[in-house]
Design an enzyme around this catalytic site. Structure first.
Site, PDB file in Angstrom:
ATOM      1  N   HIS A   1      28.785  22.192  51.891  1.00 57.57           N
ATOM      2  CA  HIS A   1      28.098  23.426  52.293  1.00 57.57           C
ATOM      3  C   HIS A   1      26.809  23.702  51.524  1.00 57.57           C
ATOM      4  O   HIS A   1      25.932  24.393  52.032  1.00 57.57           O
ATOM      5  CB  HIS A   1      29.042  24.622  52.168  1.00 57.57           C
ATOM      6  CG  HIS A   1      30.020  24.707  53.307  1.00 57.57           C
ATOM      7  ND1 HIS A   1      30.933  23.711  53.566  1.00 57.57           N
ATOM      8  CD2 HIS A   1      30.219  25.644  54.272  1.00 57.57           C
ATOM      9  CE1 HIS A   1      31.651  24.037  54.634  1.00 57.57           C
ATOM     10  NE2 HIS A   1      31.246  25.206  55.079  1.00 57.57           N
TER      11      HIS A   1
ATOM     12  N   ASN B   1      33.446  24.762  49.235  1.00 59.18           N
ATOM     13  CA  ASN B   1      32.009  24.604  49.500  1.00 59.18           C
ATOM     14  C   ASN B   1      31.607  23.152  49.704  1.00 59.18           C
ATOM     15  O   ASN B   1      30.418  22.864  49.866  1.00 59.18           O
ATOM     16  CB  ASN B   1      31.184  25.183  48.341  1.00 59.18           C
ATOM     17  CG  ASN B   1      31.314  26.682  48.261  1.00 59.18           C
ATOM     18  OD1 ASN B   1      31.536  27.342  49.264  1.00 59.18           O
ATOM     19  ND2 ASN B   1      31.189  27.223  47.065  1.00 59.18           N
TER      20      ASN B   1
ATOM     21  N   GLU C   1      36.455  33.277  43.432  1.00 61.25           N
ATOM     22  CA  GLU C   1      35.645  32.054  43.373  1.00 61.25           C
ATOM     23  C   GLU C   1      35.114  31.713  41.985  1.00 61.25           C
ATOM     24  O   GLU C   1      33.919  31.711  41.724  1.00 61.25           O
ATOM     25  CB  GLU C   1      34.471  32.115  44.362  1.00 61.25           C
ATOM     26  CG  GLU C   1      33.787  30.771  44.494  1.00 61.25           C
ATOM     27  CD  GLU C   1      32.907  30.642  45.729  1.00 61.25           C
ATOM     28  OE1 GLU C   1      33.165  31.345  46.712  1.00 61.25           O
ATOM     29  OE2 GLU C   1      31.991  29.825  45.687  1.00 61.25           O
TER      30      GLU C   1
ATOM     31  N   ARG D   1      35.309  54.744  53.181  1.00 62.39           N
ATOM     32  CA  ARG D   1      35.638  54.034  51.938  1.00 62.39           C
ATOM     33  C   ARG D   1      36.803  53.060  52.073  1.00 62.39           C
ATOM     34  O   ARG D   1      37.436  52.681  51.102  1.00 62.39           O
ATOM     35  CB  ARG D   1      35.924  55.022  50.802  1.00 62.39           C
ATOM     36  CG  ARG D   1      34.732  55.905  50.498  1.00 62.39           C
ATOM     37  CD  ARG D   1      34.911  56.617  49.184  1.00 62.39           C
ATOM     38  NE  ARG D   1      33.769  57.475  48.947  1.00 62.39           N
ATOM     39  CZ  ARG D   1      33.651  58.704  49.428  1.00 62.39           C
ATOM     40  NH1 ARG D   1      34.618  59.218  50.158  1.00 62.39           N
ATOM     41  NH2 ARG D   1      32.568  59.400  49.188  1.00 62.39           N
TER      42      ARG D   1
ATOM     43  N   ARG E   1      38.448  27.817  44.479  1.00 59.40           N
ATOM     44  CA  ARG E   1      37.843  28.222  45.745  1.00 59.40           C
ATOM     45  C   ARG E   1      36.500  27.530  45.991  1.00 59.40           C
ATOM     46  O   ARG E   1      36.080  27.342  47.124  1.00 59.40           O
ATOM     47  CB  ARG E   1      37.683  29.743  45.789  1.00 59.40           C
ATOM     48  CG  ARG E   1      37.333  30.264  47.182  1.00 59.40           C
ATOM     49  CD  ARG E   1      37.498  31.768  47.303  1.00 59.40           C
ATOM     50  NE  ARG E   1      37.288  32.164  48.695  1.00 59.40           N
ATOM     51  CZ  ARG E   1      37.590  33.351  49.183  1.00 59.40           C
ATOM     52  NH1 ARG E   1      38.115  34.273  48.418  1.00 59.40           N
ATOM     53  NH2 ARG E   1      37.357  33.632  50.450  1.00 59.40           N
TER      54      ARG E   1
ATOM     55  N   GLU F   1      35.309  21.905  59.651  1.00 58.10           N
ATOM     56  CA  GLU F   1      36.019  22.543  58.530  1.00 58.10           C
ATOM     57  C   GLU F   1      37.399  21.919  58.321  1.00 58.10           C
ATOM     58  O   GLU F   1      37.886  21.822  57.193  1.00 58.10           O
ATOM     59  CB  GLU F   1      36.151  24.056  58.748  1.00 58.10           C
ATOM     60  CG  GLU F   1      34.831  24.800  58.970  1.00 58.10           C
ATOM     61  CD  GLU F   1      33.837  24.706  57.805  1.00 58.10           C
ATOM     62  OE1 GLU F   1      34.248  24.431  56.655  1.00 58.10           O
ATOM     63  OE2 GLU F   1      32.619  24.903  58.065  1.00 58.10           O
TER      64      GLU F   1
ATOM     65  N   LYS G   1      36.825  37.473  52.379  1.00 58.58           N
ATOM     66  CA  LYS G   1      35.373  37.651  52.202  1.00 58.58           C
ATOM     67  C   LYS G   1      34.767  38.015  53.542  1.00 58.58           C
ATOM     68  O   LYS G   1      34.925  37.280  54.515  1.00 58.58           O
ATOM     69  CB  LYS G   1      34.737  36.333  51.753  1.00 58.58           C
ATOM     70  CG  LYS G   1      34.946  35.975  50.326  1.00 58.58           C
ATOM     71  CD  LYS G   1      34.035  34.795  50.040  1.00 58.58           C
ATOM     72  CE  LYS G   1      34.174  34.280  48.644  1.00 58.58           C
ATOM     73  NZ  LYS G   1      33.261  33.138  48.440  1.00 58.58           N
TER      74      LYS G   1
ATOM     75  N   LYS H   1      43.873  26.762  53.336  1.00 64.17           N
ATOM     76  CA  LYS H   1      42.835  27.665  52.826  1.00 64.17           C
ATOM     77  C   LYS H   1      43.467  28.851  52.097  1.00 64.17           C
ATOM     78  O   LYS H   1      42.994  29.266  51.041  1.00 64.17           O
ATOM     79  CB  LYS H   1      41.911  28.171  53.948  1.00 64.17           C
ATOM     80  CG  LYS H   1      40.927  29.195  53.372  1.00 64.17           C
ATOM     81  CD  LYS H   1      39.638  29.403  54.076  1.00 64.17           C
ATOM     82  CE  LYS H   1      38.801  30.425  53.292  1.00 64.17           C
ATOM     83  NZ  LYS H   1      37.656  30.932  54.008  1.00 64.17           N
TER      84      LYS H   1
ATOM     85  N   HIS I   1      26.394  24.940  62.604  1.00 62.97           N
ATOM     86  CA  HIS I   1      26.992  24.980  61.270  1.00 62.97           C
ATOM     87  C   HIS I   1      27.814  23.711  61.012  1.00 62.97           C
ATOM     88  O   HIS I   1      27.705  23.089  59.960  1.00 62.97           O
ATOM     89  CB  HIS I   1      27.862  26.225  61.136  1.00 62.97           C
ATOM     90  CG  HIS I   1      28.510  26.347  59.794  1.00 62.97           C
ATOM     91  ND1 HIS I   1      27.804  26.608  58.653  1.00 62.97           N
ATOM     92  CD2 HIS I   1      29.804  26.219  59.417  1.00 62.97           C
ATOM     93  CE1 HIS I   1      28.629  26.645  57.624  1.00 62.97           C
ATOM     94  NE2 HIS I   1      29.850  26.416  58.057  1.00 62.97           N
TER      95      HIS I   1
HETATM   96  N1  LIG Z   1      34.523  35.032  55.708  1.00 60.91           N
HETATM   97  C1  LIG Z   1      34.615  33.753  55.439  1.00 60.91           C
HETATM   98  O1  LIG Z   1      35.264  33.333  54.481  1.00 60.91           O
HETATM   99  C2  LIG Z   1      33.935  32.792  56.358  1.00 60.91           C
HETATM  100  C3  LIG Z   1      34.235  31.423  56.284  1.00 60.91           C
HETATM  101  C4  LIG Z   1      33.616  30.562  57.176  1.00 60.91           C
HETATM  102  C5  LIG Z   1      32.727  31.059  58.110  1.00 60.91           C
HETATM  103  N2  LIG Z   1      32.468  32.388  58.149  1.00 60.91           N
HETATM  104  C6  LIG Z   1      31.533  32.937  59.138  1.00 60.91           C
HETATM  105  O2  LIG Z   1      32.047  32.660  60.433  1.00 60.91           O
HETATM  106  C7  LIG Z   1      30.965  32.568  61.347  1.00 60.91           C
HETATM  107  C8  LIG Z   1      31.182  31.357  62.204  1.00 60.91           C
HETATM  108  O3  LIG Z   1      32.409  31.491  62.899  1.00 60.91           O
HETATM  109  P1  LIG Z   1      32.520  31.088  64.426  1.00 60.91           P
HETATM  110  O4  LIG Z   1      32.053  29.706  64.602  1.00 60.91           O
HETATM  111  O5  LIG Z   1      33.871  31.449  64.886  1.00 60.91           O
HETATM  112  O6  LIG Z   1      31.385  32.020  65.028  1.00 60.91           O
HETATM  113  P2  LIG Z   1      31.278  33.013  66.264  1.00 60.91           P
HETATM  114  O7  LIG Z   1      32.088  34.206  66.039  1.00 60.91           O
HETATM  115  O8  LIG Z   1      29.837  33.181  66.482  1.00 60.91           O
HETATM  116  O9  LIG Z   1      31.894  32.194  67.460  1.00 60.91           O
HETATM  117  C9  LIG Z   1      31.208  31.095  67.991  1.00 60.91           C
HETATM  118  C10 LIG Z   1      30.973  31.273  69.497  1.00 60.91           C
HETATM  119  O10 LIG Z   1      32.200  31.073  70.164  1.00 60.91           O
HETATM  120  C11 LIG Z   1      32.481  32.183  70.989  1.00 60.91           C
HETATM  121  N3  LIG Z   1      33.945  32.307  71.042  1.00 60.91           N
HETATM  122  C12 LIG Z   1      34.790  32.521  70.003  1.00 60.91           C
HETATM  123  N4  LIG Z   1      36.054  32.479  70.433  1.00 60.91           N
HETATM  124  C13 LIG Z   1      36.007  32.241  71.749  1.00 60.91           C
HETATM  125  C14 LIG Z   1      36.985  32.082  72.758  1.00 60.91           C
HETATM  126  N5  LIG Z   1      38.298  32.095  72.458  1.00 60.91           N
HETATM  127  N6  LIG Z   1      36.575  31.884  74.029  1.00 60.91           N
HETATM  128  C15 LIG Z   1      35.260  31.804  74.331  1.00 60.91           C
HETATM  129  N7  LIG Z   1      34.287  31.930  73.432  1.00 60.91           N
HETATM  130  C16 LIG Z   1      34.657  32.145  72.152  1.00 60.91           C
HETATM  131  C17 LIG Z   1      31.745  33.344  70.390  1.00 60.91           C
HETATM  132  O11 LIG Z   1      31.474  34.321  71.361  1.00 60.91           O
HETATM  133  C18 LIG Z   1      30.480  32.661  69.887  1.00 60.91           C
HETATM  134  O12 LIG Z   1      29.573  32.515  70.945  1.00 60.91           O
HETATM  135  C19 LIG Z   1      29.698  32.539  60.508  1.00 60.91           C
HETATM  136  O13 LIG Z   1      29.068  33.782  60.567  1.00 60.91           O
HETATM  137  C20 LIG Z   1      30.192  32.263  59.112  1.00 60.91           C
HETATM  138  O14 LIG Z   1      29.371  32.813  58.113  1.00 60.91           O
HETATM  139  C21 LIG Z   1      33.057  33.253  57.289  1.00 60.91           C
END
Ligand SMILES: NC(=O)c1ccc[n+]([C@@H]2O[C@H](COP(=O)([O-])OP(=O)(O)OC[C@H]3O[C@@H](n4cnc5c(N)ncnc54)[C@H](O)[C@@H]3O)[C@@H](O)[C@H]2O)c1
Length: 330
Positions: free
Chosen positions: A224, A221, A213, A97, A217, A161, A119, A203, A238
């Site tokens: 997006h 988007n 949101e 929990r 917030r 971003e 989030k 952010k 993305h």
């Molecule tokens: N929670 C939120 O508010 C929020 C906001 C924006 C995005 N997101 C989420 O974030 C995700 C996208 O994030 P991302 O682009 O970091 O994705 P990710 O975690 O998939 O990383 C992208 C790639 O880079 C690699 N990687 C990351 N750091 C590395 C490093 N230092 N060295 C080598 N490789 C590395 C990972 O292994 C992966 O292959 C999506 O799932 C999205 O929905 C969440």
């Protein structure tokens, strides 16, 4: 409230949590590139990729936690990109929990965006982030040396971003970006670390004023709404999808707000390796858009720009938006 440790080193983690009562969650890419850093810690290594941001991974992590004898006093640490931080925050929120968690973001995108705001969740089929929680991490620890192994394409994703932040809230950031490039930031530690901090704080501010949101917030988007629809229909990263989404949002802003800087936004996107104007199947993309969870009964809160650095939400009926987009661009 979340504590931020910018421009720090991973070794500082042992001052924030006792390694004996902590479990790090990371992915194989990060673990393999930075094995030394993880010495002396309990680590769960996940397979990398958005396709693993799903409930079965959550179940597997929970089983692993039980195996490692995690309990209510355990702190989970998500060291990775947005996939790892989303999974970690979600698991920590539901395991027993809710237990403490912190993040060490390792991608530009997680440093300036995903790890911030509380989030966290998983995808269900084509629906991104359909299930999740809102819960703040106890801390965010930044070690920019992780970025040395970040692939080129992920730098570009992260800058989509950053450009978004500049467009919605920070005109002077936009000007700075126009004068530099990804190569510049990769070569110069100090400006990079300043850029990361500035964007993380931007952010944080937006989220603090509006955790659930309802208003501000929503500005995050920008690009997006269309971006997600494009991402579902085409083989786009993305960042690429959001870049095209932002460009079309600029065109809509011209119609609705008299915005007149679309060309400037498009050329900044291109400068950072991102697409801008791209032709797409309007009909198919609109089908996907209609399914978007962010729609309201009356329409969708579409984010438009009054000028670079100033965004606002407009409640637009889907049909109206479709009409404007059909007239806009190629
Ligand atoms: N929670 C939120 O508010 C929020 C906001 C924006 C995005 N997101 C989420 O974030 C995700 C996208 O994030 P991302 O682009 O970091 O994705 P990710 O975690 O998939 O990383 C992208 C790639 O880079 C690699 N990687 C990351 N750091 C590395 C490093 N230092 N060295 C080598 N490789 C590395 C990972 O292994 C992966 O292959 C999506 O799932 C999205 O929905 C969440």
């Amino acid at each position: 409230v979340t504590k931020f440790f910018f421009d720090n080193t991973f070794s500082h983690l042992k001052k924030l949590v006792d390694p004996k009562s902590a479990i790090i969650i990371t992915d194989e890419n990060i673990f393999n590139a930075h094995k030394k850093k993880f010495k002396g810690w309990n680590v769960i290594v996940l397979r990398a990729g958005e396709e693993y941001k799903i409930q079965p991974t959550v179940d597997a992590i929970v089983e692993k936690l039980i195996e490692l004898k995690a309990d209510r006093s355990t702190t989970l640490i998500g060291a990775g990109g947005g996939v790892v931080t989303d999974l970690t925050g979600y698991v920590a929120s539901v395991f027993m929990r809710g237990i403490d968690f912190g993040f060490v973001p390792t991608s530009i995108l997680s440093m300036v965006d995903a790890a911030i705001g509380g989030k966290n969740g998983v995808d269900v089929g084509i629906y991104k982030n359909m299930v999740g929680t809102i819960n703040q991490p106890r801390f965010l620890l930044y070690d920019n040396s992780f970025l040395q192994s970040l692939p080129d394409a992920e730098w570009i994703n992260g800058f989509a971003e950053i450009i978004k932040h500049a467009c919605i809230r920070d005109r002077s950031l936009f000007l700075e970006l126009e004068n530099h490039s990804i190569t510049y930031y990769r070569k110069n530690k100090k400006p990079l670390s300043t850029l990361i901090k500035r964007n993380a704080q931007l952010k944080t501010k937006v989220v603090q004023r509006d955790e659930k949101e309802k208003g501000e917030r929503r500005l995050l988007n920008f690009g997006h709404t269309l971006g997600h629809a494009l991402e579902n229909q085409y083989e786009l990263s993305h960042g690429q999808a959001v870049a095209v989404g932002m460009t079309y949002a600029c065109l809509v802003s011209e119609k609705l707000e008299g915005f007149n800087e679309t060309a400037r936004v498009a050329s900044l996107l291109n400068k950072y390796g991102l697409p801008s104007f791209a032709s797409f199947n309007r009909k198919k993309v609109f089908e996907a858009l209609k399914m978007d969870k962010k729609r309201d009964s009356g329409g969708i809160h579409y984010i438009v720009l009054e000028k670079i650095g100033k965004a606002k939400a407009r409640l637009v009926r889907i049909n109206h938006l479709e009409k404007i987009l059909n007239q806009a661009g190629t």
